[in-house]
Design an enzyme around this catalytic site. Structure first.
Site, mmCIF file in Angstrom:
data_model
loop_
_atom_site.group_PDB
_atom_site.id
_atom_site.type_symbol
_atom_site.label_atom_id
_atom_site.label_comp_id
_atom_site.label_asym_id
_atom_site.label_seq_id
_atom_site.Cartn_x
_atom_site.Cartn_y
_atom_site.Cartn_z
ATOM 1 N N SER A 1 -24.057 36.388 5.996
ATOM 2 C CA SER A 1 -22.865 36.133 6.834
ATOM 3 C C SER A 1 -22.710 34.533 6.965
ATOM 4 C CB SER A 1 -22.379 36.779 8.154
ATOM 5 O OG SER A 1 -21.063 36.371 8.486
ATOM 6 N N ASN A 2 -21.639 34.009 7.367
ATOM 7 C CA ASN A 2 -21.540 32.473 7.596
ATOM 8 C C ASN A 2 -21.127 32.473 9.102
ATOM 9 O OD1 ASN A 2 -18.755 32.067 7.559
ATOM 10 N ND2 ASN A 2 -19.007 33.453 5.371
#
Ligand code: CTP
Length: 417
Positions: free
Chosen positions: A222-223
């Site tokens: 993810s980020n």
């Protein structure tokens, strides 16, 4: 929004006259926060308290929070030697919105019946502006047929309601009758004030937050996107009267009042949701930090620890490209705004993305700055448009960036007709 935070000015509220009727219930203490927030956001708040309300909080508290006189007694001499209710009937005429919070069963009965036996009910009868009630009472009083009949009468007359909600009551019992929290009442106030704005009747789709791609049941790529910029865009669109669909990845934010929230996790889910929501939308604001890669295979079971693990990643679908293909065939939406998170050659990369993704506007930011981009409260962006225009905005809050973007979207939408 957090109860202690400092509110920044909001264009929708700037200079708006809000007549805040405060009636007698323990929830009055929360209405102090509401009065304070509204004032900080730029509204002119005139508080009218019933005698009962002053038993919970002194008028001085509201005077200090709003910086304006507070009105209680209908018979005390007001301006020009006239009794207060005559001297101040102008407050009712000048108001953009009458909010009654907390609204007791007694005051709602008076408003439904058109009584004018204290300053608040008198001004309410004289007011021609929209009315929003935030009821607060014991659950039994709320569900009583008399109260429900009054609610039905008021609704039929176009009165708006914020709550009540279920929860713990002053009596210690649980039930429906608790006043909505000030932040949420604020959302309802914005919705009522903005409903005839320049984007009334328009469908705006906003994406926000990160996406997640799982490699096994407990691990994902993810980020750090917080979703703040996307949620601020949704609020700014709502403030202009738009119908807003907010498609969001996993974030810990509350959606603004009035937005239709669609929760997604993966890029594929976001793509499906965007294509569905934009089928008849006027604008798409693609603020989500969409992951570019996902594991080529997803393990059904937790991957056991080994010396090292090599992951093979594949590209995710490009959502804006899919939207561009549909637009090329004459489909919706009419205006598409993209975001470019760059760590080098900001303007060149952003311009290339604007062209490649067929955008009308791109909001570019340099993610290497500590005070801008991912998870920061503030943002520093450059707006690039299809005509070659470049507008560099100074460091500002994400809400202010959202206002600037929505001003451009409004111009683009109205300009395309
Ligand atoms: N975007 C998208 N679908 C993707 C990836 C990104 O629709 N699979 C959108 C983002 O929401 C954003 C814009 O494209 O509005 C640009 O995102 P960004 O990550 O900056 O660009 P990428 O296209 O991913 O290009 P690169 O990573 O090479 O900079």
């Amino acid at each position: 929004m957090d109860g202690e935070s400092v509110m920044e000015p909001v264009p929708l509220l700037r200079g708006k006259r809000i007549l805040l009727g405060v009636t007698g219930g323990i929830a009055v203490y929360k209405v102090c926060t509401l009065a304070s927030h509204l004032t900080q956001m730029g509204a002119e708040v005139d508080v009218v308290m019933t005698e009962a309300a002053t038993r919970f909080v002194s008028p001085l508290t509201f005077e200090a929070l709003t910086g304006r006189p507070v009105y209680v007694d209908m018979w005390r001499t007001g301006g020009a030697g006239l009794p207060t209710h005559i001297a101040h009937v102008g407050l009712a005429h000048a108001a953009d919105l009458l909010v009654v919070a907390p609204a007791t069963a007694n005051t709602m009965a008076k408003l439904a019946g058109g009584l004018a036996d204290n300053l608040l009910s008198t001004l309410a009868l004289a007011a021609t502006c929209p009315v929003l009630l935030a009821p607060a009472m014991d659950a039994g009083m709320w569900s009583h047929p008399a109260t429900q009949a009054n609610v039905a009468t008021l609704r039929a007359r176009g009165v708006h309601f914020a709550g009540p909600v279920r929860g713990r009551m002053a009596s210690g019992l649980e039930g429906e009758g608790r006043m909505m929290e000030p932040e949420e009442i604020l959302g309802h106030i914005r919705r009522v004030l903005g409903r005839n704005g320049p984007l009334a009747g328009r469908n705006v789709v906003v994406t926000a937050g990160p996406t997640r791609e799982f490699l096994d049941p407990v691990r994902f790529i993810s980020n750090p996107s917080s979703g703040k910029q996307g949620f601020a865009l949704a609020q700014a669109a709502l403030d202009r009267g738009a119908e807003v669909t907010l498609i969001t990845g996993p974030v810990s934010l509350t959606a603004p009042v009035g937005a239709r929230r669609v929760d997604v996790i993966t890029v594929q889910q976001m793509l499906d949701a965007v294509l569905e929501a934009t089928a008849d939308a006027d604008a798409l604001l693609m603020a989500a930090a969409v992951g570019d890669y996902r594991p080529a295979t997803v393990s059904q079971h937790k991957i056991k620890k080994t010396a090292d693990l090599t992951l093979r990643l594949e590209r995710t679908p490009d959502i804006l490209a899919a939207v561009a293909r549909r637009r090329a065939e004459g489909g919706f939406p009419r205006v598409v705004v993209g975001f470019a998170a760059e760590s080098q050659d900001l303007l060149d990369n952003a311009r290339a993305k604007l062209e490649a993704k067929g955008l009308d506007l791109i909001v570019a930011n340099d993610i290497t700055a500590a005070d801008a981009g991912f998870a920061a409260e503030t943002n520093r962006v450059v707006l690039l448009d299809r005509e070659g225009g470049v507008e560099e905005l100074p460091l500002m809050s994400k809400a202010a960036v959202a206002e600037a973007v929505l001003d451009r979207v409004t111009r683009l939408l109205i300009g395309t007709e």
